[in-house]
Design an enzyme around this catalytic site. Structure first.
Site, PDB file in Angstrom:
ATOM      1  N   THR A 186      44.047  40.288  59.768  1.00 24.85           N
ATOM      2  CA  THR A 186      43.656  39.973  58.392  1.00 24.85           C
ATOM      3  C   THR A 186      43.824  38.473  58.188  1.00 24.85           C
ATOM      4  O   THR A 186      44.763  37.878  58.714  1.00 24.85           O
ATOM      5  CB  THR A 186      44.549  40.685  57.363  1.00 24.85           C
ATOM      6  OG1 THR A 186      45.887  40.263  57.596  1.00 24.85           O
ATOM      7  CG2 THR A 186      44.467  42.169  57.486  1.00 24.85           C
ATOM      8  N   GLU A 331      42.308  46.491  56.563  1.00 25.04           N
ATOM      9  CA  GLU A 331      43.271  47.586  56.750  1.00 25.04           C
ATOM     10  C   GLU A 331      42.624  48.959  56.605  1.00 25.04           C
ATOM     11  O   GLU A 331      43.244  49.980  56.881  1.00 25.04           O
ATOM     12  CB  GLU A 331      44.394  47.463  55.700  1.00 25.04           C
ATOM     13  CG  GLU A 331      45.374  46.332  55.957  1.00 25.04           C
ATOM     14  CD  GLU A 331      44.937  44.998  55.351  1.00 25.04           C
ATOM     15  OE1 GLU A 331      43.726  44.833  55.096  1.00 25.04           O
ATOM     16  OE2 GLU A 331      45.805  44.139  55.134  1.00 25.04           O
ATOM     17  N   LYS A 439      47.507  36.156  33.395  1.00 29.42           N
ATOM     18  CA  LYS A 439      48.288  36.797  32.326  1.00 29.42           C
ATOM     19  C   LYS A 439      48.435  35.818  31.183  1.00 29.42           C
ATOM     20  O   LYS A 439      49.212  34.877  31.241  1.00 29.42           O
ATOM     21  CB  LYS A 439      49.661  37.217  32.847  1.00 29.42           C
ATOM     22  CG  LYS A 439      49.625  38.562  33.510  1.00 29.42           C
ATOM     23  CD  LYS A 439      50.848  39.415  33.145  1.00 29.42           C
ATOM     24  CE  LYS A 439      50.616  40.835  33.632  1.00 29.42           C
ATOM     25  NZ  LYS A 439      51.606  41.266  34.590  1.00 29.42           N
ATOM     26  N   TRP A 444      46.217  40.811  30.241  1.00 29.01           N
ATOM     27  CA  TRP A 444      45.528  40.501  31.491  1.00 29.01           C
ATOM     28  C   TRP A 444      44.087  40.057  31.248  1.00 29.01           C
ATOM     29  O   TRP A 444      43.363  40.679  30.469  1.00 29.01           O
ATOM     30  CB  TRP A 444      45.503  41.733  32.405  1.00 29.01           C
ATOM     31  CG  TRP A 444      46.838  42.039  33.028  1.00 29.01           C
ATOM     32  CD1 TRP A 444      48.023  41.437  32.743  1.00 29.01           C
ATOM     33  CD2 TRP A 444      47.110  43.018  34.025  1.00 29.01           C
ATOM     34  NE1 TRP A 444      49.015  41.984  33.512  1.00 29.01           N
ATOM     35  CE2 TRP A 444      48.495  42.944  34.304  1.00 29.01           C
ATOM     36  CE3 TRP A 444      46.327  43.941  34.712  1.00 29.01           C
ATOM     37  CZ2 TRP A 444      49.103  43.773  35.244  1.00 29.01           C
ATOM     38  CZ3 TRP A 444      46.930  44.759  35.659  1.00 29.01           C
ATOM     39  CH2 TRP A 444      48.306  44.673  35.921  1.00 29.01           C
TER      40      TRP A 444
HETATM   41  P1  AMP Z   1      39.328  41.649  53.975  1.00 27.92           P
HETATM   42  O1  AMP Z   1      40.393  42.472  54.567  1.00 27.92           O
HETATM   43  O2  AMP Z   1      39.310  40.249  54.498  1.00 27.92           O
HETATM   44  O3  AMP Z   1      37.994  42.301  54.058  1.00 27.92           O
HETATM   45  O4  AMP Z   1      39.658  41.484  52.416  1.00 27.92           O
HETATM   46  C1  AMP Z   1      39.820  42.596  51.584  1.00 27.92           C
HETATM   47  C2  AMP Z   1      39.841  42.161  50.138  1.00 27.92           C
HETATM   48  O5  AMP Z   1      38.577  41.611  49.764  1.00 27.92           O
HETATM   49  C3  AMP Z   1      40.045  43.293  49.167  1.00 27.92           C
HETATM   50  O6  AMP Z   1      41.389  43.639  49.028  1.00 27.92           O
HETATM   51  C4  AMP Z   1      39.452  42.734  47.885  1.00 27.92           C
HETATM   52  O7  AMP Z   1      40.375  41.915  47.199  1.00 27.92           O
HETATM   53  C5  AMP Z   1      38.318  41.880  48.383  1.00 27.92           C
HETATM   54  N1  AMP Z   1      37.051  42.604  48.246  1.00 27.92           N
HETATM   55  C6  AMP Z   1      36.361  43.256  49.189  1.00 27.92           C
HETATM   56  N2  AMP Z   1      35.226  43.766  48.686  1.00 27.92           N
HETATM   57  C7  AMP Z   1      35.202  43.459  47.375  1.00 27.92           C
HETATM   58  C8  AMP Z   1      34.317  43.720  46.287  1.00 27.92           C
HETATM   59  N3  AMP Z   1      33.170  44.390  46.455  1.00 27.92           N
HETATM   60  N4  AMP Z   1      34.643  43.255  45.076  1.00 27.92           N
HETATM   61  C9  AMP Z   1      35.792  42.559  44.881  1.00 27.92           C
HETATM   62  N5  AMP Z   1      36.658  42.270  45.847  1.00 27.92           N
HETATM   63  C10 AMP Z   1      36.387  42.716  47.081  1.00 27.92           C
END
Ligand code: AMP
Length: 541
Positions: A186, A331, A439, A444
C-alpha cells in the site's frame, strides 16, 4: 454428511488454462514502449507462462519465493502474472512511481529474489541495484540486446531467460488454494508501505465476482483495456477477471495520455476500460479539444479516488459511456463496491437515478460493509449516519505481510480508514478519509463533496480541499485549485459557485491557486503536503 462433489482448488493457473482451452484464439494486444503493438492470444500466453514458470524453477526458485515486476501493462507482464503464481511463486508487482527509498524498503522487505523490469526503468533499476544485494537476477523484459548487455554486465534479458524453460513443463501439483500468489504494497501517505499478500483462493473469488454483471460485468464479447496499471492492486484484478471471462485484452503499455488512449480505444474497438479519475480527466480534455468521439466504448470503471459527478455526466451525456463508479483498497484485492442500479430503481425519473449513481455503489456477494462509531459500536445503515467504514470478506486481508503486531486485525473487521454512510440497500458513500475529514465547530464537512463541486466549475482543472486550522472553529475548509490553462478566474467567482449547492457553513473560507496538486504514486492527493503548506493560512488573517 459431506457433499459428493469434486475437489477442484481455486488456482490462478486454472484461469489461463481455461482461457487457453476455450478462448485460445482470443487476442491479447500489447503496446510496447516504442508504441508498436504486439499481438498474441490466450493459447500463446499460457504456453509462454508455462515456459517462464519452468525457467524460474530451474533457476532455483522455491515455493513462495517473491519475484518482483517493475513494468507497464504489456504481454510479458501478463505472462509473469500467470507464470510466477502458476508455478507456486509470489508475483510482487512494484509501483515504479514510488520514491527510490520506498522501493528499496519494499523490495528489501519482500526479499525479492528476481526482478523483471521494462526497459523504461533501466536507470531506476540501476540506482536500486547496489542497495538490494540479495536480488539474484535483474531481467529486462525485452529481446536480447547485445549493446546493452555489453554496457551492463549484470543485465539479463527476458527472451533469453524464458528460452531456458522446458516446453513440456506443467504447473506443479503441490499448490494449495490458500498458498500466497501475489504481493502488493500500500502506498500510504505516511509511514512505511505495508504488504498485502493475496492467496490463489482470494484472487479467484475476487475474479469470479468481479466478472459478474453488477460488478465489472466482463464477457467473451468484450474488449478490455486496463488503464489502471498492473502494478496498482493487480490492475484491480482485471488481468484475472477479464481473462477468466474470455474477454479480449488490450494492454496500453506506458501510453496513458488522452490522445493515445482514445486512438487505442477506437482502433481496437474497446468496449470496457478501468482507471482512476485523473486519467479520465486527461482523456475528456483531449476529446473536448479534438472533437473526437468514443464510438465503441460502452462503459468504464472509475475508482481509486472519488469520481467527480461532472465526469459521470460528461461520459454519459457527451460520449454515451456508462461510468461504473467503484471503491476499493489494496487490502481488498481491491473491489469493495460498484455502482449499479437495482430493479426497483428502473422506474425512477432520471434525476433520482442520477442521485443514486453518485455514490460509490454497493458490495457484491462476498463483501460485507459496516459503519462504526469511534467506540466500535455499529451505526445504522440509514444513508445519513456517517461513521468509520469497516469491511470483511473472502478477498479482504487478515493481516499485513510480516506486520508489526500492533497492526493486526483482531475483531474480524478490517477498518478501511474511510468515513462513509451506508443505506439499507448497501449503497455506500465515502465522505472522507478519516484523517482528511474537516471538523468545523464540532460538525463534519466532507472534503470530497467540496472537491466534487469545485471540479464542476468550468475554469477548474484540478482541486483539493483540506482542513485549515482556525481560531474560532478549530478547522475550516480551504480550497486549493489548479485553474485551466490561461484562466484568470478569481477566488470570489469560484467560491460563489458553491452558493445554493451546499450549506453556507460548508463553503470554503479561502482559495489558494497552485500549478499542480501533489499526488502520490497511485494518483491520490497528498493532503499532508497541502496541509503543511496551507494549513495555517487562515490563522494569519
Ligand atoms: P488504495 O489502496 O491505494 O487503492 O487506496 C484505497 C483508498 O482510496 C480508499 O480507502 C479510499 O480512501 C480511496 N478510494 C478508492 N476508491 C474511491 C472512490 N471511488 N471514492 C473515494 N475514495 C476512493
Amino acid at each position: 454428511m459431506r457433499g459428493l462433489m469434486m475437489d477442484q482448488p481455486l488456482l490462478i493457473s486454472g484461469i489461463i488454462d481455461h482461457a487457453a482451452r476455450y478462448h485460445g484464439d482470443t487476442e491479447v494486444v500489447s503496446v510496447g514502449i516504442d508504441g508498436h503493438r504486439d499481438r498474441t492470444d490466450y493459447a500463446g500466453v499460457r504456453k509462454r507462462s508455462l515456459k517462464l514458470g519452468s525457467a524460474l524453477l530451474k533457476r532455483g526458485m522455491k515455493k513462495s519465493d517473491r519475484i518482483a515486476t517493475v513494468a507497464w501493462n504489456n504481454f510479458r507482464h501478463l505472462e509473469l502474472y500467470y507464470g510466477v503464481s502458476g508455478s507456486g511463486l509470489v508475483c510482487h508487482t512494484v509501483n515504479p512511481r514510488l520514491f527510490p527509498e520506498q522501493l528499496v524498503y519494499i523490495m528489501g522487505h519482500a526479499e525479492d529474489r528476481i526482478v523483471f523490469f521494462d526497459k523504461t526503468f533501466l536507470s531506476l533499476v540501476e540506482a536500486l541495484q547496489n542497495q538490494l544485494p540479495n536480488v539474484e537476477a535483474w531481467i529486462m523484459m525485452e529481446d536480447h540486446d547485445e549493446e546493452l548487455a555489453k554496457e551492463h554486465s549484470w543485465l539479463e534479458f527476458y527472451e533469453d531467460f524464458i528460452a531456458t524453460g522446458d516446453d513440456d513443463f506443467n504447473w506443479p501439483d503441490d499448490i494449495d488454494e490458500w498458498d500466497a500468489s501475489s504481493l502488493c504494497y500500500t502506498s500510504g501517505t505516511t509511514g512505511n508501505p505495508k504488504g498485502v499478500l493475496y492467496a490463489h483462493r482470494s484472487t479467484l473469488l475476487h475474479a469470479m465476482m468481479s466478472a459478474t454483471p453488477d460488478v465489472m460485468g466482463f464477457s467473451a464479447r468484450d474488449s478490455m483495456v486496463p488503464v489502471v496499471p498492473m502494478f496498482h492492486v493487480n490492475a484491480w484484478g482485471s488481468p484475472y477477471s477479464a481473462v477468466l471471462a474470455g474477454s479480449r485484452l488490450v494492454l496500453p503499455g506506458p501510453f496513458l495520455d488522452g490522445e493515445s488512449l482514445v486512438t487505442l480505444f477506437n482502433e481496437e474497438k474497446v468496449t470496457i476500460s478501468a482507471g482512476v479519475p485523473t486519467i479520465w480527466a486527461g482523456l475528456i480534455q483531449y476529446l473536448e479539444t479534438s472533437g473526437n468521439k468514443l464510438p465503441h466504448l460502452e462503459r468504464t470503471v472509475i475508482g481509486g479516488s472519488a469520481c467527480p459527478p461532472s465526469m459521470i455526466d460528461k461520459f454519459r451525456d457527451n460520449y454515451d459511456v456508462d461510468v461504473l463508479h467503484a471503491w476499493g483498497m489494496t487490502e481488498m484485492s481491491p473491489l469493495g463496491t460498484v455502482n449499479h442500479l437495482k430493479n426497483k430503481h428502473l422506474d425512477l425519473d432520471a434525476d433520482k437515478q442520477k442521485e443514486i449513481r453518485l455514490s460509490q455503489g454497493r458490495p457484491p456477494y462476498g463483501m460485507e460493509l459496516g459503519v462504526f462509531d469511534d467506540e466500535g459500536n455499529q451505526l445504522p445503515n440509514d444513508g445519513e449516519t456517517q461513521g468509520n467504514l469497516h469491511c470483511r470478506g473472502g478477498w479482504v486481508l487478515s493481516d499485513y505481510y510480516l506486520a508489526d503486531p500492533d497492526t493486526t486485525i483482531d475483531d474480524g473487521w478490517f477498518p478501511t480508514g474511510d468515513v462513509a454512510t451506508l443505506d439499507e440497500d448497501g449503497f455506500m458513500q465515502i465522505r472522507d478519509r478519516s484523517k482528511d475529514i474537516i471538523k468545523s465547530g464540532g460538525e463534519w464537512i466532507s472534503s470530497v463533496d467540496l472537491e466534487n463541486l469545485a471540479m464542476a466549475h468550468p475554469c477548474v482543472a484540478d482541486a483539493a480541499v483540506i482542513a485549515a486550522r482556525h481560531e474560532k472553529w478549530d478547522e475550516r475548509p480551504l480550497l486549493v485549485v489548479v485553474r485551466k490553462e490561461n484562466d484568470e478566474t478569481g477566488a470570489g467567482d469560484i467560491l460563489s459557485f458553491y452558493s445554493g449547492k451546499v450549506a453556507k457553513w460548508w463553503i470554503p473560507d479561502a482559495v489558494e491557486f497552485v500549478d499542480e496538486i501533489p499526488r502520490n504514486a497511485t494518483g491520490k492527493v497528498r493532503k499532508n503536503v497541502l496541509r503543511e503548506q496551507f494549513g495555517d493560512v487562515l490563522m494569519e488573517t
